[in-house]
Motif scaffolding. Structure first.
Motif, PDB file in Angstrom:
ATOM      1  N   UNK A 166     -25.901  88.868 -20.277  1.00  0.00           N
ATOM      2  CA  UNK A 166     -24.651  87.863 -20.683  1.00  0.00           C
ATOM      3  C   UNK A 166     -25.046  88.391 -23.202  1.00  0.00           C
ATOM      4  N   UNK A 167     -26.640  88.478 -22.694  1.00  0.00           N
ATOM      5  CA  UNK A 167     -27.375  88.103 -23.955  1.00  0.00           C
ATOM      6  C   UNK A 167     -27.118  89.662 -24.528  1.00  0.00           C
ATOM      7  N   UNK A 168     -26.696  90.456 -23.565  1.00  0.00           N
ATOM      8  CA  UNK A 168     -26.623  91.827 -24.422  1.00  0.00           C
ATOM      9  C   UNK A 168     -25.365  91.857 -25.243  1.00  0.00           C
ATOM     10  N   UNK A 169     -24.083  91.471 -24.058  1.00  0.00           N
ATOM     11  CA  UNK A 169     -22.710  90.853 -24.663  1.00  0.00           C
ATOM     12  C   UNK A 169     -22.427  90.473 -25.977  1.00  0.00           C
ATOM     13  N   UNK A 170     -22.877  88.919 -25.728  1.00  0.00           N
ATOM     14  CA  UNK A 170     -22.652  88.220 -26.486  1.00  0.00           C
ATOM     15  C   UNK A 170     -23.925  87.410 -28.003  1.00  0.00           C
ATOM     16  N   UNK A 171     -25.084  87.836 -27.685  1.00  0.00           N
ATOM     17  CA  UNK A 171     -26.104  87.662 -28.024  1.00  0.00           C
ATOM     18  C   UNK A 171     -27.503  86.358 -27.775  1.00  0.00           C
ATOM     19  N   UNK A 172     -28.255  86.107 -28.136  1.00  0.00           N
ATOM     20  CA  UNK A 172     -29.080  84.965 -28.284  1.00  0.00           C
ATOM     21  C   UNK A 172     -28.122  84.019 -28.645  1.00  0.00           C
ATOM     22  N   UNK A 173     -28.339  83.620 -29.214  1.00  0.00           N
ATOM     23  CA  UNK A 173     -28.002  82.049 -29.569  1.00  0.00           C
ATOM     24  C   UNK A 173     -26.545  81.779 -29.102  1.00  0.00           C
ATOM     25  N   UNK A 174     -25.530  82.679 -28.978  1.00  0.00           N
ATOM     26  CA  UNK A 174     -24.483  81.732 -27.898  1.00  0.00           C
ATOM     27  C   UNK A 174     -24.909  81.733 -26.332  1.00  0.00           C
ATOM     28  N   UNK A 175     -25.320  82.719 -25.728  1.00  0.00           N
ATOM     29  CA  UNK A 175     -25.742  82.905 -24.693  1.00  0.00           C
ATOM     30  C   UNK A 175     -26.574  81.918 -23.800  1.00  0.00           C
ATOM     31  N   UNK A 176     -27.472  80.622 -25.352  1.00  0.00           N
ATOM     32  CA  UNK A 176     -28.035  79.906 -25.413  1.00  0.00           C
ATOM     33  C   UNK A 176     -27.383  78.580 -25.205  1.00  0.00           C
ATOM     34  N   UNK A 177     -26.495  78.387 -25.988  1.00  0.00           N
ATOM     35  CA  UNK A 177     -25.364  77.389 -26.413  1.00  0.00           C
ATOM     36  C   UNK A 177     -24.912  78.015 -25.353  1.00  0.00           C
ATOM     37  N   UNK A 178     -24.314  78.665 -24.564  1.00  0.00           N
ATOM     38  CA  UNK A 178     -23.394  78.441 -23.036  1.00  0.00           C
ATOM     39  C   UNK A 178     -24.728  77.356 -21.906  1.00  0.00           C
ATOM     40  N   UNK A 179     -25.921  77.908 -22.084  1.00  0.00           N
ATOM     41  CA  UNK A 179     -26.352  77.311 -20.911  1.00  0.00           C
ATOM     42  C   UNK A 179     -26.417  75.596 -21.704  1.00  0.00           C
ATOM     43  N   UNK A 180     -26.841  75.081 -22.700  1.00  0.00           N
ATOM     44  CA  UNK A 180     -27.102  73.726 -23.254  1.00  0.00           C
ATOM     45  C   UNK A 180     -25.594  73.430 -22.734  1.00  0.00           C
ATOM     46  N   UNK A 181     -24.872  73.694 -22.617  1.00  0.00           N
ATOM     47  CA  UNK A 181     -22.955  72.626 -22.940  1.00  0.00           C
ATOM     48  C   UNK A 181     -22.316  72.775 -21.223  1.00  0.00           C
ATOM     49  N   UNK A 182     -23.304  73.997 -20.834  1.00  0.00           N
ATOM     50  CA  UNK A 182     -22.942  73.859 -19.472  1.00  0.00           C
ATOM     51  C   UNK A 182     -23.648  72.396 -18.365  1.00  0.00           C
ATOM     52  N   UNK A 183     -24.834  72.724 -19.098  1.00  0.00           N
ATOM     53  CA  UNK A 183     -26.271  71.617 -18.592  1.00  0.00           C
ATOM     54  C   UNK A 183     -25.079  70.055 -19.186  1.00  0.00           C
ATOM     55  N   UNK A 184     -24.591  69.403 -20.275  1.00  0.00           N
ATOM     56  CA  UNK A 184     -24.072  68.868 -20.912  1.00  0.00           C
ATOM     57  C   UNK A 184     -23.455  68.308 -20.510  1.00  0.00           C
ATOM     58  N   UNK A 185     -22.440  69.659 -19.764  1.00  0.00           N
ATOM     59  CA  UNK A 185     -20.236  69.299 -19.636  1.00  0.00           C
ATOM     60  C   UNK A 185     -21.234  68.488 -17.552  1.00  0.00           C
ATOM     61  N   UNK A 186     -21.575  69.035 -17.467  1.00  0.00           N
ATOM     62  CA  UNK A 186     -21.989  69.427 -16.013  1.00  0.00           C
ATOM     63  C   UNK A 186     -23.006  67.644 -16.081  1.00  0.00           C
ATOM     64  N   UNK A 187     -23.834  67.822 -16.744  1.00  0.00           N
ATOM     65  CA  UNK A 187     -24.339  66.042 -16.642  1.00  0.00           C
ATOM     66  C   UNK A 187     -23.607  65.069 -16.442  1.00  0.00           C
ATOM     67  N   UNK A 188     -22.324  65.459 -17.223  1.00  0.00           N
ATOM     68  CA  UNK A 188     -21.165  64.331 -17.779  1.00  0.00           C
ATOM     69  C   UNK A 188     -20.078  64.261 -16.610  1.00  0.00           C
ATOM     70  N   UNK A 189     -20.401  65.144 -15.281  1.00  0.00           N
ATOM     71  CA  UNK A 189     -18.994  65.372 -14.841  1.00  0.00           C
ATOM     72  C   UNK A 189     -19.685  64.437 -13.657  1.00  0.00           C
ATOM     73  N   UNK A 190     -21.275  64.637 -13.320  1.00  0.00           N
ATOM     74  CA  UNK A 190     -21.796  65.048 -12.440  1.00  0.00           C
ATOM     75  C   UNK A 190     -21.876  63.451 -12.097  1.00  0.00           C
TER      76      UNK A 190
END
Length: 164
Positions: free
Chosen positions: A21-45
């Protein structure tokens, strides 16, 4: 042995997915996805966990079987752990556990493999004495006799709480 294989295979899979995914999207979008899924997951949980806690309390107050809400609560907790773990595979598993239908399917699968031998709630209305004579419970059986001495009142902190 399978648990050891799981602890080795999951991190290797996560690293491979990060590289892809990092090779496909790049470093910053990959890190943004990881942080966004953690935030969204925390809210939903949090949201689903509080709702399931209310269901657990309701089933206990109605003296109904709390198995389903307890199992769903445990799976929501596991979902939270998976979503807070950085990675795409663990996020996919965590989000899957947030779907009630998936939780019901897992519970059905586990239920087929577990046999409950007995289940009781509360205390039975009658108890048996050592000779086997069933009698109704007498509230006076809980009385403990004793003596007390009235202590003189002290101003200031008690001996238990004063600092020396």
């Amino acid at each position: 042995m399978w648990l050891f294989a799981l602890f080795v295979a999951v991190p290797i899979l996560e690293i491979a997915l990060f590289i892809q995914v990092g090779g496909w999207l790049g470093l910053w979008p990959t890190l943004a996805i990881v942080i966004a899924t953690a935030a969204l997951g925390t809210y939903l949980v949090r949201r689903q966990g509080l709702a399931e806690l209310a269901r657990i309390q309701g089933s206990l107050s109605n003296l109904s079987d709390p198995t389903r809400p307890l199992a769903h609560g445990a799976m929501i907790l596991a979902s939270g752990l998976l979503l807070l773990t950085p990675g795409f595979f663990t996020d996919a598993l965590g989000f899957a556990l947030l779907v009630p239908g998936v939780r019901d399917a897992i519970m059905g699968y586990v239920r087929k493999r577990i046999r409950v031998q007995s289940f009781t709630m509360g205390q039975p209305p009658h108890s048996a004495d050592p000779q086997g004579d069933p009698r109704p419970l007498d509230p006076r059986d809980d009385v403990v006799e004793g003596e007390y001495v009235e202590m003189p009142r002290r101003d200031g902190p008690s001996g238990w709480t004063e600092r020396r």
